[in-house]
Motif scaffolding. Structure first.
Motif, PDB file in Angstrom:
ATOM      1  N   THR A   1       0.834  -1.208   0.000  1.00 40.08           N
ATOM      2  CA  THR A   1       0.000   0.000   0.000  1.00 40.08           C
ATOM      3  C   THR A   1       0.862   1.249   0.000  1.00 40.08           C
ATOM      4  O   THR A   1       0.595   2.201  -0.745  1.00 40.08           O
ATOM      5  CB  THR A   1      -0.932   0.007   1.230  1.00 40.08           C
ATOM      6  OG1 THR A   1      -1.794  -1.136   1.181  1.00 40.08           O
ATOM      7  CG2 THR A   1      -1.793   1.264   1.254  1.00 40.08           C
ATOM      8  N   LEU A   2       1.903   1.271   0.827  1.00 40.57           N
ATOM      9  CA  LEU A   2       2.800   2.428   0.886  1.00 40.57           C
ATOM     10  C   LEU A   2       3.523   2.636  -0.445  1.00 40.57           C
ATOM     11  O   LEU A   2       3.866   3.771  -0.793  1.00 40.57           O
ATOM     12  CB  LEU A   2       3.823   2.253   2.013  1.00 40.57           C
ATOM     13  CG  LEU A   2       3.293   2.381   3.437  1.00 40.57           C
ATOM     14  CD1 LEU A   2       4.389   2.064   4.451  1.00 40.57           C
ATOM     15  CD2 LEU A   2       2.746   3.780   3.698  1.00 40.57           C
ATOM     16  N   ALA A   3       3.742   1.543  -1.175  1.00 40.70           N
ATOM     17  CA  ALA A   3       4.388   1.639  -2.487  1.00 40.70           C
ATOM     18  C   ALA A   3       3.409   2.022  -3.592  1.00 40.70           C
ATOM     19  O   ALA A   3       3.807   2.163  -4.752  1.00 40.70           O
ATOM     20  CB  ALA A   3       5.072   0.323  -2.832  1.00 40.70           C
ATOM     21  N   GLY A   4       2.119   2.167  -3.224  1.00 37.09           N
ATOM     22  CA  GLY A   4       1.118   2.532  -4.216  1.00 37.09           C
ATOM     23  C   GLY A   4       0.560   1.349  -4.973  1.00 37.09           C
ATOM     24  O   GLY A   4       0.032   1.502  -6.079  1.00 37.09           O
ATOM     25  N   ASN A   5       0.684   0.144  -4.380  1.00 37.08           N
ATOM     26  CA  ASN A   5       0.226  -1.088  -5.037  1.00 37.08           C
ATOM     27  C   ASN A   5       0.698  -1.193  -6.484  1.00 37.08           C
ATOM     28  O   ASN A   5      -0.121  -1.206  -7.419  1.00 37.08           O
ATOM     29  CB  ASN A   5      -1.303  -1.191  -4.977  1.00 37.08           C
ATOM     30  CG  ASN A   5      -1.812  -1.445  -3.574  1.00 37.08           C
ATOM     31  OD1 ASN A   5      -2.414  -0.563  -2.964  1.00 37.08           O
ATOM     32  ND2 ASN A   5      -1.559  -2.626  -3.042  1.00 37.08           N
TER      33      ASN A   5
END
Length: 206
Positions: free
Chosen positions: A11-15
């Motif tokens: 999620t933090l990587a933007g999926n």
């Protein structure tokens, strides 16, 4: 619990590429299988087993284990950097839109039309969740968890507080916009001050 941590990292990587947790585990598993096998084949082709070659095999196995996480961490850092850099411009547009008479949700819709990038995607998700019935506060708080960027946390905290106290959104946006622009100038000045020090070593070396 482990899947929850992996989901948080994605999620933090933007999926990226809409990879699910199960797919990520498969990718890591493939790295752990194929990299040591390829390394072992290379050792068998080029020579016999030795301490050096065993060290190469061990290093290859360790690298196969940590490499996917390093890539994911790099993607996360790049995404967070983009969010920090574009936030002042996003706030400017939101401020202008609200002062022109649009509601905050209307300003978000206009922002999504005008801007591309990670912040635009995040606000698009916020707006979709609000339209599906979630409260603005809940949707914005989830955005904080998906970004983990201090500037975004500060901005959203100010918006939530303004909603709760009944303060005009336009005033809050204007103040936040000015503060974020000032922070961006300060960061640029810090980088400019560090540049001569970073250049010193290559100049001495060459």
């Amino acid at each position: 619990r482990r899947k929850g941590k992996i989901d948080k990292k994605l999620t933090l990587a933007g999926n990226p590429y809409n990879i699910a947790v199960s797919q990520w585990l498969i990718i890591k598993g493939l790295f752990l299988i194929f990299v040591p096998i390829v390394t072992l084949i290379f050792i068998l082709i080029t020579g016999r087993f030795s301490v050096k070659n065993i060290g190469i095999l061990t290093f290859g196995t360790i690298l196969a284990f940590i490499f996917p996480n390093l890539i994911l961490r790099q993607i996360t850092k790049k995404r967070q950097k983009e969010i920090v850099n574009t936030l002042p411009d996003v706030l400017d547009l939101l401020t202008v839109s609200v002062e022109a008479g649009l509601s905050f949700d209307g300003a978000l819709a206009r922002l999504i039309e005008k801007f591309n990038g990670e912040l635009s995607k995040e606000f698009s998700r916020v707006l979709s969740e609000i339209r599906m019935g979630r409260t603005r506060k809940e949707a914005l708080k989830d955005m904080i968890n998906r970004c983990e960027v201090m500037d975004v946390t500060t901005f959203i905290g100010a918006i939530i507080q303004a909603d709760e106290l009944g303060v005009g959104i336009s005033n809050v946006l204007r103040i936040q916009s000015q503060q974020m622009r000032q922070k961006r100038r300060q960061r640029a000045q810090e980088k400019a001050m560090k540049a001569p020090i970073k250049m010193l070593f290559p100049l001495v070396l060459f």
